[in-house]
Enzyme design. Structure first.
Site: not given
Length: 324
Positions: A112, A251, A281
């Site tokens: 990520c 994020h 996500n």
């Protein structure tokens, strides 16, 4: 003098999968997902929407916004953990797809944090060569790396790509600083095995397949603390405080992590850009998609102090600060 974002772009697959759609795949329901994650829908890749295709479309939009032609790009860095091939890299496929004949290209695996690590690389490359223009992309088709019988992970992730072109400017705008970290000792809390080895002596025990595996509660605790610490360390190193920040783009993991981060950083919710409800996500694509969303909505003005922070498998994490 500084290294600035010249343009941003993003690309999402056509197919949108709602929480209700997931009810027919796994034992879950819309209310359970929304209350625990804040996610309402996510985009899922379809035919001719491989990772490099999404990355290329996002890159093309970013180059148009930056008024940069493909032959002016000197480097392409793609953050991804879901390329359709092990070799060549997604970045090499992007180079061919967009016609960036003068660029060298490679992928970066930081989960990520992939776009953030790529931003840091662009910063260093352009400091060394002011003429260079660097295309940084975060792109994922995580739907190809999910165990669709595991409701703890398959509800969280989505597909997409975001891109930014970085270049040099003579004024006082640009990247103020970055602070990147990692801790490989905690890998088991968030990981994904590769294909099983064809060499029996190198087979990994307990390889459950090339799927994302996560210990959600443990990841939550580490993620919030790590992002908070990286933000505070970066700001302190530059003699700044959180009050100096115009917009935070974190994020987009899930809403509980984001709300806890807001609380720990002691900022008002309007200072934090959140779009996790629409996309889920998207790992390395999360921050650049959010950046392009915020940019296209006119939420970032010249001179604004924009702060990024991320956390991903590895563990990898960090923060970056840009004067827009």
């Amino acid at each position: 003098m500084g290294i600035v974002v010249l343009g941003t772009g993003s690309c999402l697959p056509k197919r949108v999968m709602s929480n209700v759609d997931l009810e027919s795949i796994v034992d879950t329901n819309d209310e359970w997902i929304r209350t625990r994650t804040g996610i309402e829908s996510r985009h899922i890749g379809g035919k001719d929407e491989q990772t490099y295709i999404l990355a290329s479309r996002a890159a093309e939009k970013a180059m148009v916004a930056a008024e940069v032609t493909p032959d002016q790009i000197g480097l392409i860095v793609v953050g991804t953990i879901s390329s359709h091939m092990q070799m060549p890299s997604t970045a090499c496929f992007v180079q061919t797809e967009i016609g960036a004949k003068n660029a060298f290209a490679y992928d970066l695996n930081a989960a990520c944090s992939g776009f953030m690590y790529g931003l840091d690389l662009a910063y260093k490359y352009i400091l060394a060569d002011h003429s260079m223009k660097v295309l940084v992309i975060g792109a994922e088709t995580l739907s190809s790396r999910l165990d669709w019988a595991d409701r703890n992970t398959c509800i969280l992730f989505g597909d997409g790509a975001g891109a930014a072109v970085f270049g040099f400017t003579d004024d006082d705008r640009g990247i103020i600083g970055t602070h990147m970290l990692s801790d490989g000792s905690l890998w088991e809390l968030l990981h994904m095995h590769g294909p099983e080895s064809s060499n029996p002596d190198l087979k990994v025990e307990n390889n459950t397949g090339a799927f994302i595996r996560m210990e959600g509660r443990e990841v939550f605790k580490h993620a919030v603390r790590a992002m908070e610490d990286s933000v505070n360390t970066l700001l302190a190193s530059k003699g700044l405080s959180i009050d100096d920040i115009s917009l935070i783009i974190p994020h987009q993991a899930n809403i509980r992590i984001l709300h806890k981060l807001v609380e720990r950083l002691k900022v008002t919710p309007d200072k934090v850009f959140i779009n996790v409800s629409k996309y889920g996500n998207t790992s390395a694509a999360s921050i650049p998609i959010a950046l392009d969303d915020a940019n296209s909505q006119g939420l970032i003005a010249e001179g604004d102090m924009v702060l990024f922070c991320s956390f991903g498998g590895g563990f990898t994490w960090g923060a970056a600060l840009i004067k827009w």
